[in-house]
Design a protein around this motif. Sequence first.
Motif, PDB file in Angstrom:
ATOM      1  N   TYR A 346       0.868  -1.193   0.000  1.00 44.27           N
ATOM      2  CA  TYR A 346       0.000   0.000   0.000  1.00 44.27           C
ATOM      3  C   TYR A 346       0.897   1.234   0.000  1.00 44.27           C
ATOM      4  O   TYR A 346       1.819   1.351   0.819  1.00 44.27           O
ATOM      5  CB  TYR A 346      -0.904   0.030   1.226  1.00 44.27           C
ATOM      6  CG  TYR A 346      -1.671   1.327   1.374  1.00 44.27           C
ATOM      7  CD1 TYR A 346      -2.769   1.601   0.571  1.00 44.27           C
ATOM      8  CD2 TYR A 346      -1.271   2.289   2.296  1.00 44.27           C
ATOM      9  CE1 TYR A 346      -3.461   2.790   0.693  1.00 44.27           C
ATOM     10  CE2 TYR A 346      -1.963   3.486   2.434  1.00 44.27           C
ATOM     11  CZ  TYR A 346      -3.051   3.737   1.628  1.00 44.27           C
ATOM     12  OH  TYR A 346      -3.728   4.928   1.741  1.00 44.27           O
ATOM     13  N   GLY A 347       0.619   2.177  -0.904  1.00 45.08           N
ATOM     14  CA  GLY A 347       1.417   3.397  -0.950  1.00 45.08           C
ATOM     15  C   GLY A 347       2.892   3.080  -1.129  1.00 45.08           C
ATOM     16  O   GLY A 347       3.312   2.463  -2.108  1.00 45.08           O
ATOM     17  N   SER A 348       3.711   3.466  -0.162  1.00 45.74           N
ATOM     18  CA  SER A 348       5.149   3.225  -0.230  1.00 45.74           C
ATOM     19  C   SER A 348       5.545   1.878   0.378  1.00 45.74           C
ATOM     20  O   SER A 348       6.728   1.535   0.399  1.00 45.74           O
ATOM     21  CB  SER A 348       5.897   4.344   0.500  1.00 45.74           C
ATOM     22  OG  SER A 348       5.478   4.412   1.850  1.00 45.74           O
ATOM     23  N   LEU A 349       4.577   1.118   0.883  1.00 44.81           N
ATOM     24  CA  LEU A 349       4.859  -0.198   1.465  1.00 44.81           C
ATOM     25  C   LEU A 349       4.824  -1.261   0.372  1.00 44.81           C
ATOM     26  O   LEU A 349       3.898  -1.288  -0.443  1.00 44.81           O
ATOM     27  CB  LEU A 349       3.840  -0.533   2.549  1.00 44.81           C
ATOM     28  CG  LEU A 349       3.675   0.501   3.668  1.00 44.81           C
ATOM     29  CD1 LEU A 349       2.612   0.051   4.660  1.00 44.81           C
ATOM     30  CD2 LEU A 349       5.011   0.737   4.376  1.00 44.81           C
ATOM     31  N   ASP A 350       5.832  -2.165   0.375  1.00 42.07           N
ATOM     32  CA  ASP A 350       5.971  -3.140  -0.704  1.00 42.07           C
ATOM     33  C   ASP A 350       6.063  -4.550  -0.112  1.00 42.07           C
ATOM     34  O   ASP A 350       7.136  -5.015   0.265  1.00 42.07           O
ATOM     35  CB  ASP A 350       7.225  -2.825  -1.528  1.00 42.07           C
ATOM     36  CG  ASP A 350       7.359  -3.714  -2.750  1.00 42.07           C
ATOM     37  OD1 ASP A 350       6.365  -4.370  -3.115  1.00 42.07           O
ATOM     38  OD2 ASP A 350       8.461  -3.759  -3.324  1.00 42.07           O
ATOM     39  N   LYS A 351       4.899  -5.196   0.014  1.00 47.85           N
ATOM     40  CA  LYS A 351       4.805  -6.538   0.609  1.00 47.85           C
ATOM     41  C   LYS A 351       5.506  -6.581   1.974  1.00 47.85           C
ATOM     42  O   LYS A 351       6.357  -7.428   2.245  1.00 47.85           O
ATOM     43  CB  LYS A 351       5.376  -7.593  -0.338  1.00 47.85           C
ATOM     44  CG  LYS A 351       4.502  -7.803  -1.586  1.00 47.85           C
ATOM     45  CD  LYS A 351       4.879  -9.048  -2.329  1.00 47.85           C
ATOM     46  CE  LYS A 351       3.913  -9.320  -3.473  1.00 47.85           C
ATOM     47  NZ  LYS A 351       2.547  -9.575  -3.011  1.00 47.85           N
ATOM     48  N   LEU A 352       5.135  -5.670   2.824  1.00 51.50           N
ATOM     49  CA  LEU A 352       5.729  -5.545   4.156  1.00 51.50           C
ATOM     50  C   LEU A 352       5.299  -6.710   5.045  1.00 51.50           C
ATOM     51  O   LEU A 352       4.114  -7.046   5.121  1.00 51.50           O
ATOM     52  CB  LEU A 352       5.291  -4.214   4.784  1.00 51.50           C
ATOM     53  CG  LEU A 352       5.766  -3.928   6.200  1.00 51.50           C
ATOM     54  CD1 LEU A 352       7.286  -3.803   6.246  1.00 51.50           C
ATOM     55  CD2 LEU A 352       5.111  -2.668   6.736  1.00 51.50           C
ATOM     56  N   ALA A 371       6.596   6.151   4.428  1.00 47.73           N
ATOM     57  CA  ALA A 371       6.379   4.751   4.753  1.00 47.73           C
ATOM     58  C   ALA A 371       5.841   4.605   6.174  1.00 47.73           C
ATOM     59  O   ALA A 371       4.943   3.795   6.438  1.00 47.73           O
ATOM     60  CB  ALA A 371       7.674   3.960   4.591  1.00 47.73           C
ATOM     61  N   GLY A 372       6.395   5.399   7.095  1.00 47.96           N
ATOM     62  CA  GLY A 372       5.893   5.371   8.468  1.00 47.96           C
ATOM     63  C   GLY A 372       4.448   5.806   8.548  1.00 47.96           C
ATOM     64  O   GLY A 372       3.644   5.210   9.278  1.00 47.96           O
ATOM     65  N   ALA A 373       4.075   6.852   7.783  1.00 45.67           N
ATOM     66  CA  ALA A 373       2.693   7.341   7.776  1.00 45.67           C
ATOM     67  C   ALA A 373       1.754   6.299   7.166  1.00 45.67           C
ATOM     68  O   ALA A 373       0.634   6.086   7.667  1.00 45.67           O
ATOM     69  CB  ALA A 373       2.613   8.649   7.004  1.00 45.67           C
ATOM     70  N   ASP A 540      12.802   0.247   5.170  1.00 44.22           N
ATOM     71  CA  ASP A 540      13.458   0.993   4.099  1.00 44.22           C
ATOM     72  C   ASP A 540      12.951   0.473   2.763  1.00 44.22           C
ATOM     73  O   ASP A 540      12.943  -0.739   2.521  1.00 44.22           O
ATOM     74  CB  ASP A 540      14.979   0.820   4.207  1.00 44.22           C
ATOM     75  CG  ASP A 540      15.739   1.666   3.195  1.00 44.22           C
ATOM     76  OD1 ASP A 540      15.152   2.638   2.669  1.00 44.22           O
ATOM     77  OD2 ASP A 540      16.921   1.368   2.928  1.00 44.22           O
ATOM     78  N   GLY A 541      12.517   1.391   1.908  1.00 46.61           N
ATOM     79  CA  GLY A 541      12.013   0.980   0.608  1.00 46.61           C
ATOM     80  C   GLY A 541      10.744   0.173   0.678  1.00 46.61           C
ATOM     81  O   GLY A 541      10.435  -0.603  -0.230  1.00 46.61           O
ATOM     82  N   GLY A 542       9.999   0.330   1.761  1.00 45.07           N
ATOM     83  CA  GLY A 542       8.719  -0.345   1.896  1.00 45.07           C
ATOM     84  C   GLY A 542       8.794  -1.738   2.477  1.00 45.07           C
ATOM     85  O   GLY A 542       7.764  -2.403   2.607  1.00 45.07           O
ATOM     86  N   VAL A 543      10.005  -2.208   2.852  1.00 45.37           N
ATOM     87  CA  VAL A 543      10.166  -3.543   3.430  1.00 45.37           C
ATOM     88  C   VAL A 543      11.068  -3.464   4.653  1.00 45.37           C
ATOM     89  O   VAL A 543      11.774  -2.470   4.864  1.00 45.37           O
ATOM     90  CB  VAL A 543      10.767  -4.534   2.398  1.00 45.37           C
ATOM     91  CG1 VAL A 543       9.833  -4.721   1.219  1.00 45.37           C
ATOM     92  CG2 VAL A 543      12.127  -4.051   1.930  1.00 45.37           C
ATOM     93  N   ILE A 544      11.056  -4.511   5.459  1.00 44.77           N
ATOM     94  CA  ILE A 544      11.963  -4.603   6.605  1.00 44.77           C
ATOM     95  C   ILE A 544      13.299  -5.114   6.097  1.00 44.77           C
ATOM     96  O   ILE A 544      13.404  -6.233   5.572  1.00 44.77           O
ATOM     97  CB  ILE A 544      11.401  -5.544   7.689  1.00 44.77           C
ATOM     98  CG1 ILE A 544      10.037  -5.056   8.167  1.00 44.77           C
ATOM     99  CG2 ILE A 544      12.381  -5.660   8.850  1.00 44.77           C
ATOM    100  CD1 ILE A 544      10.057  -3.671   8.803  1.00 44.77           C
ATOM    101  N   THR A 545      14.335  -4.293   6.259  1.00 42.40           N
ATOM    102  CA  THR A 545      15.660  -4.656   5.742  1.00 42.40           C
ATOM    103  C   THR A 545      16.605  -5.140   6.834  1.00 42.40           C
ATOM    104  O   THR A 545      17.637  -5.750   6.531  1.00 42.40           O
ATOM    105  CB  THR A 545      16.298  -3.455   5.021  1.00 42.40           C
ATOM    106  OG1 THR A 545      16.384  -2.348   5.933  1.00 42.40           O
ATOM    107  CG2 THR A 545      15.457  -3.040   3.822  1.00 42.40           C
TER     108      THR A 545
END
Length: 566
Positions: A346-352, A371-373, A540-545
């Motif tokens: 969703y938005g800036s989140l990428d399969k988080l 991403a935080g928002a 970072d980048g919509g995923v947990i790194t």
Amino acid sequence: MTPTNPMRSRTGSAILRSALRRNVGAMTRGTVLMGLYQAGETAFPIALGLIVEHTMRDRSLGALGLSIAALAVIITTVSFSWRFGMRILQKANTTEAHRWRVEVASCGLQPVARDVDLKSGEVLTIATEDADQTADIIEVVPLLLSSLVAVLVAAVALGLASVQLGLLVIVGTIAILAILSVLSRRIGAGTREQQARVARAGAKVADLITGLRPLRGFGGNHAAFGSYRTVSAEAKHQAFVVARANGAYAGAALALNALLAAAVTLMAGRLAFQGQISIGQLVMAVGLAQFIIEPLKLFSQMPTYVMVARASAERMALVLAAPPVTVPGRGRPEPGGGLDVDGVRYGSLDKLRFTVSPGEFVAVAAYQPRAGADLASILAATVPPGAYEGAVRVGGRDIADLSIEALREHVLVNPYDGEIFAGTLRTNIDPAGTGRSVAEAVEASMLTDVVALHRDGLDHAVRDRGANLSGGQRQRLSLARALAADADVLVLHDPTTAVDAVTEQLIARNVAGLRRGRTTIVITSSPPLLDAADRVLVLDGGVITAEGTHRTLLGADTTYRLAVSR
């Protein structure tokens, strides 16, 4: 499938019918009393005519006393019927307006998004002015019927004296109403447009107030004020249009009513001169001709009130009939459970993906603020499940399967810009007035200095939006409110961005201590809060790194160290 919410099928006409049905008892009593009032008013000139007629035949003190007693009875009836009739109707009006305000506010505050193109300022106008104007129908109908009673009584009384006079009143009233009904349509259309423009101006004000500080920061306040000036000028222009139409309507009504009264008076004088009616009947006819102007005026004004009530009801229907984007479930999460974000896009989140165990204190370091928002919006359920991919589970249950009430009881997301309301420090911290955990929340949020600063302590007055508090004080007050709620799962989004470093250190330690054993997620870049967490997730980048303790990540991850160092 039939919609479960009856509000969704409502139209402006249905809203008015509902208001009338709910108040049929009060309206019946009010109509009877107001009809009695109008009948008494009409009876006064009739009684004067009869007194004159009787006195000319029987000139005695007894007849005079009887006449005075009869007038006293009429005056008493008029006084008490008006007093109690209007009391009943105004109470019903006020109660009905309150009901609609609550219903509109309830729909406007639903966390499930609604497919309706209305801003918060417009909803506020609908919940106040339009709700009040819609409820006016409760008074309009009884007053309309009582005015009709007055006209009919006057027509019958004059008809008994002379058929020509009775017919003149009836035909003249019908003609007046036919002419005014044409004018009232124009007023109704103009009123609807005026209400819409005023609501848009209100929405613009609400937006300006909310974003005033950022606007000033980059010098955009003058352009924003100019935009509001344009919207307000449009509303003013439409108000002038409606005022002109109302003025023309009122002037035409007054002129037509006066013309009818003059015609009745002239015809009665001619009939008396020709000997077809007596002097007493002439006195009655002249008195009724003067009196009938008032009920006719009221009668002719009713269409305008009906048009305004109809326009307001149609605007309320925009909110009440708007279907939700998604229908929440009815389930409840297991108490004391954790939280699981599974493949959310969703938005800036990428399969988080990440999991927070029950009782764990986890910090999310979002390198991109957006991403935080977005994550906070997903967890707060302000984004319906159908608008994003993946799933969010709370206490082992997908939030799409949970009722909004159960989700709100279990999960609390405190935004970084939490609203402060007019009232006191106490009512902002504990709106429900339960008194639980207030002292602990005040201490944990380091709001103790604000409480101690004022003689009234927690009862210190707070202005709308916390205008008499500093940015840091508002943020700590919002944090205290979130902590006092003692939710099973608490999500804090940047809770300390406006406080100094020393206070931030104390808050981080206090929050960790107060929330021990309770699931807590903090979306933040604050080193003290990151250090107080059991585990840090790097977003970072919509995923947990990356994940680990704050100190482990500082030593092993240069990017992390640069991102959170101050």
